[in-house]
Design a protein around this motif. Structure first.
Motif, mmCIF file in Angstrom:
data_model
loop_
_atom_site.group_PDB
_atom_site.id
_atom_site.type_symbol
_atom_site.label_atom_id
_atom_site.label_comp_id
_atom_site.label_asym_id
_atom_site.label_seq_id
_atom_site.Cartn_x
_atom_site.Cartn_y
_atom_site.Cartn_z
ATOM 1 N N ILE A 213 9.994 40.507 -2.280
ATOM 2 C CA ILE A 213 11.461 40.493 -2.250
ATOM 3 C C ILE A 213 12.009 41.913 -2.324
ATOM 4 O O ILE A 213 12.916 42.297 -1.577
ATOM 5 C CB ILE A 213 12.015 39.634 -3.417
ATOM 6 N N LEU A 214 11.410 42.724 -3.205
ATOM 7 C CA LEU A 214 11.864 44.108 -3.347
ATOM 8 C C LEU A 214 11.617 44.900 -2.068
ATOM 9 O O LEU A 214 12.425 45.744 -1.670
ATOM 10 C CB LEU A 214 11.136 44.778 -4.523
ATOM 11 N N LEU A 215 10.503 44.586 -1.431
ATOM 12 C CA LEU A 215 10.138 45.270 -0.189
ATOM 13 C C LEU A 215 11.135 44.956 0.930
ATOM 14 O O LEU A 215 11.581 45.839 1.660
ATOM 15 C CB LEU A 215 8.734 44.786 0.202
ATOM 16 N N VAL A 216 11.493 43.679 1.028
ATOM 17 C CA VAL A 216 12.444 43.272 2.067
ATOM 18 C C VAL A 216 13.818 43.880 1.776
ATOM 19 O O VAL A 216 14.498 44.383 2.678
ATOM 20 C CB VAL A 216 12.541 41.730 2.147
ATOM 21 N N TYR A 217 14.199 43.876 0.510
ATOM 22 C CA TYR A 217 15.473 44.485 0.117
ATOM 23 C C TYR A 217 15.526 45.952 0.554
ATOM 24 O O TYR A 217 16.473 46.404 1.192
ATOM 25 C CB TYR A 217 15.647 44.385 -1.407
ATOM 26 N N LEU A 218 14.455 46.671 0.198
ATOM 27 C CA LEU A 218 14.431 48.108 0.472
ATOM 28 C C LEU A 218 14.406 48.375 1.975
ATOM 29 O O LEU A 218 15.089 49.280 2.477
ATOM 30 C CB LEU A 218 13.206 48.727 -0.218
ATOM 31 N N ALA A 219 13.636 47.560 2.690
ATOM 32 C CA ALA A 219 13.561 47.722 4.151
ATOM 33 C C ALA A 219 14.945 47.517 4.765
ATOM 34 O O ALA A 219 15.364 48.266 5.655
ATOM 35 C CB ALA A 219 12.560 46.720 4.736
ATOM 36 N N ASP A 220 15.655 46.523 4.282
ATOM 37 C CA ASP A 220 16.992 46.224 4.802
ATOM 38 C C ASP A 220 17.925 47.428 4.571
ATOM 39 O O ASP A 220 18.597 47.905 5.479
ATOM 40 C CB ASP A 220 17.519 44.968 4.086
ATOM 41 N N ILE A 221 17.908 47.936 3.348
ATOM 42 C CA ILE A 221 18.763 49.088 3.004
ATOM 43 C C ILE A 221 18.420 50.297 3.879
ATOM 44 O O ILE A 221 19.308 50.990 4.391
ATOM 45 C CB ILE A 221 18.585 49.450 1.503
ATOM 46 N N LEU A 222 17.127 50.530 4.070
ATOM 47 C CA LEU A 222 16.716 51.679 4.882
ATOM 48 C C LEU A 222 17.137 51.506 6.340
ATOM 49 O O LEU A 222 17.488 52.473 7.015
ATOM 50 C CB LEU A 222 15.201 51.896 4.773
ATOM 51 N N CYS A 223 17.104 50.274 6.821
ATOM 52 C CA CYS A 223 17.575 50.019 8.196
ATOM 53 C C CYS A 223 19.062 50.341 8.317
ATOM 54 O O CYS A 223 19.503 50.881 9.332
ATOM 55 C CB CYS A 223 17.349 48.556 8.588
ATOM 56 N N LEU A 224 19.825 50.003 7.294
ATOM 57 C CA LEU A 224 21.256 50.305 7.331
ATOM 58 C C LEU A 224 21.455 51.818 7.374
ATOM 59 O O LEU A 224 22.314 52.326 8.088
ATOM 60 C CB LEU A 224 21.974 49.722 6.107
ATOM 61 N N MET A 225 20.635 52.538 6.605
ATOM 62 C CA MET A 225 20.757 53.987 6.595
ATOM 63 C C MET A 225 20.369 54.565 7.955
ATOM 64 O O MET A 225 21.019 55.474 8.466
ATOM 65 C CB MET A 225 19.890 54.579 5.482
ATOM 66 N N PHE A 226 19.311 54.027 8.543
ATOM 67 C CA PHE A 226 18.864 54.494 9.865
ATOM 68 C C PHE A 226 19.998 54.325 10.881
ATOM 69 O O PHE A 226 20.184 55.149 11.765
ATOM 70 C CB PHE A 226 17.635 53.700 10.295
ATOM 71 N N GLY A 227 20.729 53.226 10.737
ATOM 72 C CA GLY A 227 22.003 53.133 11.436
ATOM 73 C C GLY A 227 22.033 52.355 12.728
ATOM 74 O O GLY A 227 23.045 51.751 13.031
ATOM 75 N N GLN A 228 20.973 52.348 13.495
ATOM 76 C CA GLN A 228 21.046 51.645 14.769
ATOM 77 C C GLN A 228 21.239 50.158 14.519
ATOM 78 O O GLN A 228 20.706 49.611 13.557
ATOM 79 C CB GLN A 228 19.764 51.888 15.579
ATOM 80 N N ASP A 229 22.012 49.525 15.361
ATOM 81 C CA ASP A 229 22.249 48.089 15.266
ATOM 82 C C ASP A 229 22.910 47.688 13.948
ATOM 83 O O ASP A 229 22.633 46.629 13.385
ATOM 84 C CB ASP A 229 20.933 47.308 15.454
ATOM 85 N N LEU A 230 23.782 48.533 13.455
ATOM 86 C CA LEU A 230 24.563 48.173 12.280
ATOM 87 C C LEU A 230 25.604 47.120 12.643
ATOM 88 O O LEU A 230 26.121 47.106 13.753
ATOM 89 C CB LEU A 230 25.279 49.404 11.733
ATOM 90 N N GLY A 231 25.912 46.282 11.678
ATOM 91 C CA GLY A 231 26.918 45.256 11.912
ATOM 92 C C GLY A 231 28.256 45.628 11.305
ATOM 93 O O GLY A 231 28.439 46.739 10.800
ATOM 94 N N SER A 232 29.175 44.671 11.337
ATOM 95 C CA SER A 232 30.515 44.929 10.817
ATOM 96 C C SER A 232 30.502 45.075 9.298
ATOM 97 O O SER A 232 31.447 45.579 8.713
ATOM 98 C CB SER A 232 31.444 43.784 11.217
ATOM 99 N N ASP A 233 29.401 44.648 8.660
ATOM 100 C CA ASP A 233 29.290 44.836 7.218
ATOM 101 C C ASP A 233 28.834 46.259 6.861
ATOM 102 O O ASP A 233 28.822 46.635 5.691
ATOM 103 C CB ASP A 233 28.354 43.780 6.583
ATOM 104 N N GLY A 234 28.479 47.026 7.877
ATOM 105 C CA GLY A 234 28.139 48.434 7.676
ATOM 106 C C GLY A 234 27.063 48.652 6.624
ATOM 107 O O GLY A 234 26.047 47.950 6.623
ATOM 108 N N LEU A 235 27.313 49.610 5.741
ATOM 109 C CA LEU A 235 26.340 49.907 4.677
ATOM 110 C C LEU A 235 26.837 49.373 3.336
ATOM 111 O O LEU A 235 26.441 49.860 2.267
ATOM 112 C CB LEU A 235 26.111 51.423 4.568
ATOM 113 N N ALA A 236 27.717 48.366 3.381
ATOM 114 C CA ALA A 236 28.359 47.901 2.156
ATOM 115 C C ALA A 236 27.430 46.992 1.335
ATOM 116 O O ALA A 236 27.732 45.828 1.064
ATOM 117 C CB ALA A 236 29.668 47.190 2.480
#
Lengths: 161, 294
Positions: free
Chosen positions: B220-243
């Motif tokens: 669970i922690l791994l998936v959480y962190l991967a998700d956050i890092l994807c948001l930081m990477f930025g490509q394919d961000l959604g309307s929820d942004g990095l919130a």
């Protein structure tokens, strides 16, 4: 015509019909520079602050890092006839996830790295839209030097920088 | 007024989970999977076999010799890699509907989901954790709740965003406040209906670490962190942004410093380029164009 700039890429142009665009800036930073006299401009989308992280990668692709990408962006514009003292500089991106500023702060570091480079080299940032937790898309119109930032979301709010 | 009854009613019309992916999920828990079992799973879907060969021969694996058969793919890539490919191929149908509440681009959710799956792999390698198909799958499925919740988020987007901006809470917390249910809970509910393995279901339910139970499993922690890092990477961000909330204790748990995160993003950039074929599983034409662009 749109010139798309991917992550760790840049595009430079003097073609009036070009709009240079970079999608989805998260913690990355987009830097747009423009010389209004010769109408030369460029857009860089870098990902990380400092190439000391991986010197090899920095040499392979300077656009990955602020310290290697920003000088490259200016040089490429100079080669099309732009001059440093005429450059207009606009910056967007550097977002952060929520929480304290002590962690996950690559966005802030990306911005700090840019400020440091600009201070050292006497470059002033004209306008900027950085930080927060927004996802942004950035446009540079070569004909006019206008820069827009679109916040990704339902309104698709577009602001001119 | 709470939308919960309406949201829950929409679950009644949930389509079945794609069969091939369903049968592959069961194999995730087995320590050993035979070639016969894999063949049994994919044999009814020739498109998936074709995908396996295409992906096996792509830059994603960078093999020097060409793979012509499922058997050969299994020998050269190993069970775990093959399971990832089968699940990714089998799950595309699930992600084919647009999710305008979150993504303006039709394939936005698919692209974010694939990115997160890849990021779990990159993180696992960096942390010297076994690179298992379970992690990849959890990354791929973590946001399935958005498929159903999109419709409601779209209706209430402004109210949700107002809560994010005025109260400084995450987009997920704001969904919960405005809609009465958030996309992670929703995904967990869908995983229950679809009979996902428990670990996978819990990774979906808790991937934003908003409940203490989230800390019971590194997955669970791994998936959480991967998700956050994807948001930081930025490509394919959604309307929820990095919130979404960054929790430093997760970094401490994995002994990650900021410089490690930077290195992970760097590696992810390369992995992302090489994996364009996976993004392209949704709408082959588009995928070819994107692969060529890189």
């Amino acid at each position: 015509m749109q010139l798309v700039v991917g992550v760790a890429e840049m595009r430079v142009s003097n073609q009036h019909e070009h709009v240079v665009i970079t999608h989805a800036l998260g913690s990355c930073i987009g830097v747009a520079i423009y010389d209004p006299l010769v109408k030369v401009g460029g857009l860089l989308h870098y990902m990380l602050p400092d190439s000391s992280l991986d010197v090899e990668k920095g040499r392979e692709n300077p656009c990955m890092f602020a310290d290697t990408g920003i000088p490259r962006l200016f040089r490429e514009c100079y080669s099309l006839g732009a001059l440093k003292h005429r450059m207009l500089v606009k910056v967007a991106g550097g977002s952060q996830v929520l929480g304290g500023p002590e962690h996950f702060n690559i966005g802030r570091r990306n911005y700090a790295a840019l400020r440091k480079i600009f201070l050292k080299n006497n470059v002033l940032i004209g306008r900027e839209d950085v930080g927060g937790s927004k996802a942004r898309t950035m446009y540079l119109e070569i004909a006019t030097g206008k820069v827009w930032v679109k916040v990704i979301g339902q309104n698709q709010t577009i602001i001119e920088l | 007024m709470s939308l919960v009854p309406q949201v829950l009613r929409s679950l009644k019309n949930l389509p079945p989970f794609p069969m091939v992916a369903q049968r592959t999920l069961v194999l995730l828990n087995k320590p050993e999977v035979s070639i016969q079992e894999l063949v049994e799973v994919v044999k009814f879907d020739p498109a998936i076999t074709a995908n396996i060969l295409r992906i096996s021969n792509s830059a994603y694996f960078g093999l020097r010799r060409e793979i012509h058969s499922l058997h050969q793919a299994l020998l050269l890539l190993g069970t775990q890699e093959l399971l990832k490919i089968i699940i990714a191929s089998g799950a595309t149908r699930l992600f084919s509907a647009p999710t305008p509440g979150y993504f303006a681009e039709r394939q936005g959710l698919w692209r974010h989901s694939v990115s997160c799956a890849l990021m779990v792999d990159v993180l696992s390698r960096e942390l010297s954790l076994p690179d298992q198909a379970t992690g990849f799958t959890a990354g791929l499925m973590h946001d399935i709740g958005k498929i159903v919740l999109s419709l409601f988020v779209e209706q209430k987007f402004h109210e949700i965003m107002e809560v994010v901006e005025q109260q400084g809470v995450s987009f997920q917390a704001a969904e919960k406040i405005i809609l009465g249910v958030d996309h992670a809970e929703m995904g967990g509910e869908m995983a229950r209906i679809w009979d996902f393995p428990d670990r996978l279901r819990l990774a979906i339910t808790y991937h934003h670490l908003d409940k203490p139970e989230a800390y019971t499993d590194d997955l669970i922690l791994l998936v959480y962190l991967a998700d956050i890092l994807c948001l930081m990477f930025g490509q394919d961000l959604g309307s929820d942004g990095l919130a979404y909330t960054g929790y430093p204790e997760v970094l401490r748990h994995f002994h990650l410093r900021e410089r490690n995160l930077q290195r992970i993003l760097l590696q992810f950039g390369s992995a992302w380029d090489e994996a364009q074929i996976l993004f392209g599983l949704m709408g082959q034409q588009d995928g070819v164009q994107r692969a060529n662009r890189g």
